[in-house]
Enzyme design. Structure first.
Site, PDB file in Angstrom:
ATOM      1  N   TRP A 176      19.035  41.559 -18.579  1.00  0.00           N
ATOM      2  CA  TRP A 176      18.679  41.234 -19.959  1.00  0.00           C
ATOM      3  C   TRP A 176      19.438  40.051 -20.517  1.00  0.00           C
ATOM      4  O   TRP A 176      18.956  39.389 -21.418  1.00  0.00           O
ATOM      5  CB  TRP A 176      18.767  42.485 -20.835  1.00  0.00           C
ATOM      6  CG  TRP A 176      19.980  42.604 -21.689  1.00  0.00           C
ATOM      7  CD1 TRP A 176      21.180  43.058 -21.314  1.00  0.00           C
ATOM      8  CD2 TRP A 176      20.078  42.278 -23.071  1.00  0.00           C
ATOM      9  NE1 TRP A 176      22.037  43.037 -22.371  1.00  0.00           N
ATOM     10  CE2 TRP A 176      21.389  42.562 -23.463  1.00  0.00           C
ATOM     11  CE3 TRP A 176      19.193  41.763 -24.015  1.00  0.00           C
ATOM     12  CZ2 TRP A 176      21.827  42.348 -24.761  1.00  0.00           C
ATOM     13  CZ3 TRP A 176      19.649  41.555 -25.293  1.00  0.00           C
ATOM     14  CH2 TRP A 176      20.948  41.853 -25.659  1.00  0.00           C
ATOM     15  N   ASN A 177      20.648  39.751 -20.006  1.00  0.00           N
ATOM     16  CA  ASN A 177      21.404  38.596 -20.479  1.00  0.00           C
ATOM     17  C   ASN A 177      21.884  37.832 -19.261  1.00  0.00           C
ATOM     18  O   ASN A 177      22.954  38.106 -18.726  1.00  0.00           O
ATOM     19  CB  ASN A 177      22.571  39.083 -21.342  1.00  0.00           C
ATOM     20  CG  ASN A 177      23.303  37.939 -21.999  1.00  0.00           C
ATOM     21  OD1 ASN A 177      23.253  36.804 -21.526  1.00  0.00           O
ATOM     22  ND2 ASN A 177      23.982  38.231 -23.080  1.00  0.00           N
ATOM     23  N   TYR A 193      33.318  39.459 -10.785  1.00  0.00           N
ATOM     24  CA  TYR A 193      32.970  40.337  -9.684  1.00  0.00           C
ATOM     25  C   TYR A 193      33.277  39.703  -8.320  1.00  0.00           C
ATOM     26  O   TYR A 193      33.997  40.290  -7.505  1.00  0.00           O
ATOM     27  CB  TYR A 193      31.496  40.714  -9.796  1.00  0.00           C
ATOM     28  CG  TYR A 193      31.016  41.685  -8.748  1.00  0.00           C
ATOM     29  CD1 TYR A 193      31.199  43.054  -8.916  1.00  0.00           C
ATOM     30  CD2 TYR A 193      30.372  41.243  -7.604  1.00  0.00           C
ATOM     31  CE1 TYR A 193      30.758  43.951  -7.964  1.00  0.00           C
ATOM     32  CE2 TYR A 193      29.929  42.130  -6.650  1.00  0.00           C
ATOM     33  CZ  TYR A 193      30.116  43.475  -6.832  1.00  0.00           C
ATOM     34  OH  TYR A 193      29.678  44.353  -5.889  1.00  0.00           O
ATOM     35  N   VAL A 216      25.533  36.053 -19.353  1.00  0.00           N
ATOM     36  CA  VAL A 216      26.690  36.932 -19.178  1.00  0.00           C
ATOM     37  C   VAL A 216      26.706  37.494 -17.758  1.00  0.00           C
ATOM     38  O   VAL A 216      27.760  37.579 -17.125  1.00  0.00           O
ATOM     39  CB  VAL A 216      26.673  38.054 -20.232  1.00  0.00           C
ATOM     40  CG1 VAL A 216      27.614  39.176 -19.841  1.00  0.00           C
ATOM     41  CG2 VAL A 216      27.061  37.495 -21.583  1.00  0.00           C
ATOM     42  N   TRP A 254      21.036  45.977 -17.255  1.00  0.00           N
ATOM     43  CA  TRP A 254      22.195  45.123 -17.567  1.00  0.00           C
ATOM     44  C   TRP A 254      22.211  43.880 -16.702  1.00  0.00           C
ATOM     45  O   TRP A 254      22.754  42.851 -17.106  1.00  0.00           O
ATOM     46  CB  TRP A 254      23.486  45.913 -17.425  1.00  0.00           C
ATOM     47  CG  TRP A 254      23.629  46.915 -18.526  1.00  0.00           C
ATOM     48  CD1 TRP A 254      23.502  48.262 -18.426  1.00  0.00           C
ATOM     49  CD2 TRP A 254      23.878  46.642 -19.912  1.00  0.00           C
ATOM     50  NE1 TRP A 254      23.656  48.845 -19.664  1.00  0.00           N
ATOM     51  CE2 TRP A 254      23.885  47.871 -20.596  1.00  0.00           C
ATOM     52  CE3 TRP A 254      24.094  45.472 -20.648  1.00  0.00           C
ATOM     53  CZ2 TRP A 254      24.095  47.986 -21.972  1.00  0.00           C
ATOM     54  CZ3 TRP A 254      24.295  45.584 -22.012  1.00  0.00           C
ATOM     55  CH2 TRP A 254      24.304  46.819 -22.663  1.00  0.00           C
ATOM     56  N   HIS A 285      32.149  44.233 -26.384  1.00  0.00           N
ATOM     57  CA  HIS A 285      31.272  44.893 -27.352  1.00  0.00           C
ATOM     58  C   HIS A 285      32.094  45.458 -28.505  1.00  0.00           C
ATOM     59  O   HIS A 285      31.699  45.378 -29.663  1.00  0.00           O
ATOM     60  CB  HIS A 285      30.473  46.012 -26.669  1.00  0.00           C
ATOM     61  CG  HIS A 285      29.226  45.531 -26.018  1.00  0.00           C
ATOM     62  ND1 HIS A 285      29.212  44.974 -24.762  1.00  0.00           N
ATOM     63  CD2 HIS A 285      27.943  45.501 -26.438  1.00  0.00           C
ATOM     64  CE1 HIS A 285      27.981  44.626 -24.447  1.00  0.00           C
ATOM     65  NE2 HIS A 285      27.186  44.938 -25.442  1.00  0.00           N
TER      66      HIS A 285
END
Lengths: 434, 434
Positions: free
Chosen positions: B324-325, B337, B328, B321, B363
């Site tokens: 991969w993007n 965060y 985001v 996570w 999502h």
């Protein structure tokens, strides 16, 4: 003049992402090359694909698996000739060994023994042809036998060649009467290597190149053995299922000779066959060159495990052939190419051509003999690598990635073309003529 | 004492292969990691697979392709609400811009404007829900609109957050009355960035994190543009074909709710769906994160092309996570965060949990709103990543390769599970109830 990212306050409470000029990793220009993850993806796809095949099959037909193949093997009379054929190979091996012992002993009348050696080694290739022609065994068993005979042929050529060289060195040494200290690369020196045990170790070892002293490992790792053995079981079953489920239905659609179909239909069938065939070929590569040879090497404490180099990154066909089967490559280099080029003064390209012709001969031999059908397809597929290699090299000079892609395309497409041609010819032989 | 490989004669005429103790390259212990070739193999398989699909389709149905989709798009009345929805987003953008301008001008009564900003940004998420509920547009169009609204929401949050920070810095500076030289990381400083052009450049740019000065490239490379555009055309068509040819037939076998099937049947369907679905997902990754974002970046001379890191080598789910993007990930790190952890003193694990909950919400939002059906499957699939991540981390601590394989397995299996659950619920809604 105030900007956002240069105050401590800002830095601490809200670190801005380091936004600088960076290329995407998949761009060739990024120089990034670690794709190990995609290899694991291939494993996962194989695992999931095969679980699916198993479950689908059980749902369709129920649990049909019967472990009766040892029984069926015993009952089928066409299996037996291959078994005898395999056992008979020992006669040739032992005769060659006896000749070597004779050659070691005598010092003068050598030519006759060497002539016998050449005859004996040649018979290793000729004998199975005659035997299979007469006894007509099951093609699969015959294929295994012919592979074994070819491997033993290559190994005995290497064995004989090296021992011949050793005698030559010994002779020259005696002639010169020098007594200089010779540093040995291992404990065994000629003629102490001429034992049955030494010969059979070499025949079992996963290499085609004889050496008096092989690199050895210290111990046999049991978990390593179990893993390789598990891989062999799982992948062989998977290959069998894939063949039944995916390849055979495609081949069964071929109910006329190829030229009775339209070109588009032939291309469609070729492409349909190409991917499952390539998958099975990849599995075969892994199960043979990685699992089986490593298992064998571990059992024999054989140290050199470089059975293949990184052919998957080959950017032209010559690179592929140099990398994908290290044993054969080393054999050809040591016992064909170098003697021809260095000793007999052949040009390098003629040397390469001869290596390819020999290789093409063996590709044909391994197919034609078990099928009892002489067709040029396998020979041609191999010989065509030479002009195709030149074409791919041009592509490679443009862009290495394109070269690699061209290698994959030729790997994926040439095999199924040859398979379709053989199937067509088998069809003519077995169905039309009878 | 004579051995073979130590005489010059032997060396020159018959170089023995360097047989030393070497591991096989595919062994994890070999340390070998260059599998670029297998990535190319994936490309070749895709190419051959898609050519085959095209030819098979032509043979079966003849040449059916009609380029009437722009016409069909225009004629279908359920497409129009989505188009209006997409156009309406500009109202929210311009209102937020107007509020920023007001905030820049005034110095005292700011809280009201900030309140309006929060309301306006929240409306960006709420408005499409109400609109789609009332107008009931085509689900595909609605999905595109909802994606766009979500992206604009995130971008405006970033824009507002950064401008807020800039004002804070400006205020503190005036208050301290310091005149120290501030080194700017670019030519534009607050409030010169508050222009329509600057805002719309950011909204079009392939990033979710606002910066006053983005890294820029010098020129637009035309061949690069053409390649990316070609990729988008080819891969999108391929995805469309794969969906029609491979996914839909599988989904059509679902004519009852899932619990009416046996467990084995459900597993079989899941596995059958898993591989084509994953293939389409991989293509989607490539065509969106590589081709489309690079095309956009090239057109805008946007310098930072690191849209994804090497997630394919991720050895646990958190790594996946994180990699991969990138857009985001950077957004969450910068605007969620770090403010939570550094500014409000949340614990790191609570910060991570909140990021995952927000991500899970989006999502779900992107699926539920276009389908007009609130189901927890997408939310759950995302939230489940947290406990699964802990499990995978255990696997990883055993062996990194197994960790990577666990990541692939979860990627391949979780999506089709969610798809099957959604399809089942759609089936209940559209066929059973009516």
């Amino acid at each position: 003049m105030i900007s956002v990212s240069d105050t401590p306050l800002h830095r601490s409470s809200m670190p801005s992402p380091a936004m600088i000029e960076r290329p995407s990793l998949l761009s060739a220009s990024s120089g990034y090359e670690n794709y190990r993850g995609f290899l694991n993806l291939l494993y996962v796809i194989l695992g999931i694909g095969s679980s699916h095949l198993v479950i689908e099959n059980i749902l369709k037909y129920g649990l049909l698996v019967e472990f009766d193949w040892p029984l069926r093997f015993l009952k089928d009379p066409t299996n037996w000739p291959s078994v005898f054929l395999i056992l008979l190979i020992n006669l040739f091996i032992l005769f060659q060994y006896w000749l070597e012992i004779q050659l070691m002993k005598v010092t003068s009348v050598k030519k006759l023994f060497i002539f016998f050696e050449i005859i004996n080694v040649s018979l290793i290739l000729i004998f199975p042809v005659i035997y299979i022609h007469h006894r007509q065994p099951n093609a699969v068993g015959a294929f295994v036998a012919v592979c074994l005979y070819s491997i033993v042929f290559l190994k005995l050529v290497s064995y004989t060649h090296i021992n011949y060289r050793c005698r030559l060195v010994l002779l020259r040494k005696k002639h010169d009467e020098t007594n200089s200290v010779v540093i040995s690369n291992g404990p065994i020196v000629y003629p102490n290597n001429l034992t049955i045990k030494n010969l059979y170790y070499f025949l079992l070892a996963p290499t085609l190149c004889y050496e008096l002293n092989f690199p050895r490992t210290q111990r046999i790792r049991k978990t390593f053995l179990c893993r390789r053995f598990g891989e062999i079981l799982v992948i062989s079953s998977l290959q069998y299922c894939l063949g039944q489920q995916w390849i055979l239905p495609i081949l069964r659609t071929l109910d006329r000779p190829l030229h009775h179909y339209s070109i588009l239909e032939n291309i469609e069938r070729l492409l349909r066959l190409a991917l499952p065939n390539h998958l099975i070929w990849l599995l075969l590569f892994y199960v043979y060159f990685h699992s089986t040879l490593n298992l064998l090497a571990e059992l024999l404490c054989f140290g050199d495990r470089l059975f293949y180099r990184d052919w998957w990154n080959a950017t032209d066909l010559y690179e592929f052939w140099n990398r994908w089967n290290t044993s054969v490559y080393d054999f050809c280099k040591r016992h064909v190419y170098h003697p021809l080029v260095d000793h007999y003064g052949f040009s390098r390209s003629l040397g390469t051509l001869i290596v390819f012709v020999i290789s093409a001969f063996f590709h044909e031999y391994l197919i034609s003999v078990p099928l009892r059908m002489i067709r040029p397809w396998s020979f041609l597929a191999m010989i065509l690598q030479l002009p195709m290699g030149l074409a791919v090299r041009r592509v490679k000079n443009e862009n290495k990635t394109y070269g690699n892609i061209a290698v994959w395309v030729s790997l994926i497409l040439i095999q199924p073309i040859a398979i379709l041609l053989y199937i067509q010819d088998l069809f003519y032989r077995d169905f039309v003529k009878h």
